[in-house]
Design an enzyme around this catalytic site. Structure first.
Site, PDB file in Angstrom:
ATOM      1  CG  HIS A 137      -1.754  -1.377   1.347  1.00  0.00           C
ATOM      2  ND1 HIS A 137      -3.121  -1.592   0.825  1.00  0.00           N
ATOM      3  CD2 HIS A 137      -1.443  -2.223   1.974  1.00  0.00           C
ATOM      4  CE1 HIS A 137      -3.315  -2.566   1.236  1.00  0.00           C
ATOM      5  NE2 HIS A 137      -2.477  -3.209   1.662  1.00  0.00           N
ATOM      6  CB  SER A 174      15.020  22.501 -14.692  1.00  0.00           C
ATOM      7  OG  SER A 174      14.576  23.462 -14.685  1.00  0.00           O
ATOM      8  CE  LYS A 216      12.729  19.135 -11.415  1.00  0.00           C
ATOM      9  NZ  LYS A 216      11.863  20.206 -11.900  1.00  0.00           N
ATOM     10  CD  GLU A 245      10.182  12.374 -15.695  1.00  0.00           C
ATOM     11  OE1 GLU A 245       9.271  12.933 -15.216  1.00  0.00           O
ATOM     12  OE2 GLU A 245      11.396  12.950 -15.824  1.00  0.00           O
TER      13      GLU A 245
END
Ligand code: ARG
Length: 457
Positions: free
Chosen positions: A156, A277, A283, A290
């Site tokens: 979970h 970024s 970043k 992804e």
């Protein structure tokens, strides 16, 4: 049909319906299979005295020249000739004259495209399985190198029980093993030789399908010519295997993305697989993971697309079937490229061992072990569970991890607790899970051994 006639026939269609029916841009990549199939078909026609051996030699020589032309980029492609089959046949006419017309004896494009596609799918399954096995080896290496790292196992998305990181990683090894099986199944389904079914009814010529099958490395012959020219189930199987595989990749990617976030801080992906970024200098975006996660959309889409094409299609060959190749090639390309890069990405992962371990220590993941401890002291599991649960609540309330509890802390919950309760820690917890398939180090190491043996087979 002479070369001119065949061109006229196709051109007329092409003029009427424009580019719409042309499939050359896609099926061009089947050229090697198409030529290999044609050569064996020609040999068979000659063996069966359907053409003379002189004619055979002329046709095969022509086909060989065409193969060289295509490979050296000097083949004069003509999209008005619709597809790869007509382009090659028409070029053969140009090269060897009317003898070329004999090649298509006892054959139709309907069984020809089935043959080409089956050959493609077979090679694709072998290539993909080799790449999957390479990825599996990388995973096993990583598991072996990290076999002493304990992490919190999750259910979970909550910290549940301590497990070995290696055990968690090997879960992906198992998933990919199932994918290998699925691609093997797709191979077996594709490995049935369709040529000789002709347009749909078979052929009156005394052909030898066994010969063709044997020469082209097929295990069996298709048994019903009508089914043969309309069957694309083997592509469905390939697309299904691809979909399950990419789903596994997508889940793996998701974990890598989470684990590389500041919130988890379990791993660092190598710079090659992250981008900065343009505005936020701190970043490191896990772009490759992804995109891999996102690729699942198109691969699963390709499966649904073919299902939709086939659903409700009457027997036998219908031109709708030409639409099978868009998704087939796209899924193949996607799976192969993901596999190649994913393997490199996993090799370059930096594991933050201390962070895995401290997450396992900080968590309440020993609560089940406390309950099991009380069971060993004679209490029934439900009551033990309830005491362990109070201890967990208390630990949370006072912000003190169970691993820091003293014997007296324990005793305030039950007189059954003794000094030995302090021996419970994430290591003893892990090592106690000795049931087959459990996370104890001895189990995991023997799974690694088994995996290595399998991968070396
Ligand atoms: N391009 C076609 C396909 O991919 C080849 C078979 C065409 N057959 C025909 N009768 N037009 O399915």
């Amino acid at each position: 049909m002479t070369e001119n006639n065949s061109k006229k026939f196709i051109k007329r269609l092409s003029d009427e319906v424009g580019d719409f029916t042309v499939s050359l841009d896609l099926d061009v990549r089947l050229y090697e299979y198409d030529i290999r199939g044609s050569k064996v078909h020609t040999e068979m026609l000659s063996n069966q005295n359907i053409i003379t051996s002189e004619e055979k030699s002329i046709i095969i020589k022509g086909l060989d020249q065409i193969l060289l032309e295509i490979k050296s980029d000097s083949f004069p492609w003509d999209p008005t000739l619709e597809d790869i089959h007509m382009n090659i046949e028409s070029r053969l006419h140009e090269k060897i004259g009317t003898v070329a017309g004999k090649l298509h004896t006892a054959r139709s494009r309907n069984d020809q495209i089935s043959l080409d596609t089956r050959m493609f799918v077979k090679d694709a399954c072998i290539e993909i399985n080799n790449l999957i096995k390479k990825l599996q080896k990388t995973i096993v290496d990583l598991a072996e190198n990290s076999s002493n790292i304990i992490m919190p196992g999750y259910t979970h998305m909550q910290r549940a029980q301590p497990v070995l990181l290696a055990h968690h990683l090997l879960a992906y090894y198992e998933m990919f093993s199932r994918d290998v099986e699925k691609f093997n199944n797709a191979f077996v389904e594709a490995d049935i030789m369709p040529l000789g079914s002709a347009a749909l009814a078979g052929t009156p010529h005394p052909i030898d399908r066994e010969y063709v099958a044997q020469k082209l490395n097929f295990s069996r012959l298709t048994a019903n010519s009508i089914d043969t020219v309309s069957d694309r189930d083997f592509i469905l199987s390939f697309l299904f295997a691809s979909s399950v595989f990419i789903t596994h990749i997508s889940r793996f990617s998701e974990e890598l993305i989470l684990w590389s976030s500041s919130e988890f801080n379990f791993i660092q992906l190598s710079d090659e697989f992250t981008t900065g970024s343009s505005i936020m200098p701190q970043k490191r975006n896990p772009d490759f993971a992804e995109i891999s996660r996102g690729k699942s959309g198109r691969v699963i889409g390709n499966l649904i697309s073919l299902f939709t094409i086939l659903k409700g299609l009457p027997l036998s060959y219908n031109r709708d079937l030409q639409e099978d190749k868009t998704g087939l090639f796209d899924s193949y390309d996607t799976v192969v490229s993901v596999l190649k890069i994913f393997n490199k990405m996993i090799k370059g992962i930096h594991l933050k061992a201390e962070n895995f371990t401290s997450a396992a220590m900080e968590s309440l993941s020993l609560a089940t072990d406390i309950a099991d401890y009380l069971v060993n002291k004679g209490l029934d599991f439900r009551e033990s569970y309830s005491i362990a649960s109070s201890i967990s609540d208390h630990s949370l309330a006072i912000s003190k991890p169970i691993s820091k509890f003293s014997v007296d802390d324990y005793k305030s919950f039950s007189p059954l607790f003794e000094e030995d309760v302090l021996q419970i820690n994430i290591r003893t917890s892990v090592e106690s899970r000795i049931s087959f398939g459990g996370t104890a180090t001895q189990n995991v190491l023997s799974q690694i051994k088994i995996a290595r043996k399998k991968l070396n087979e």
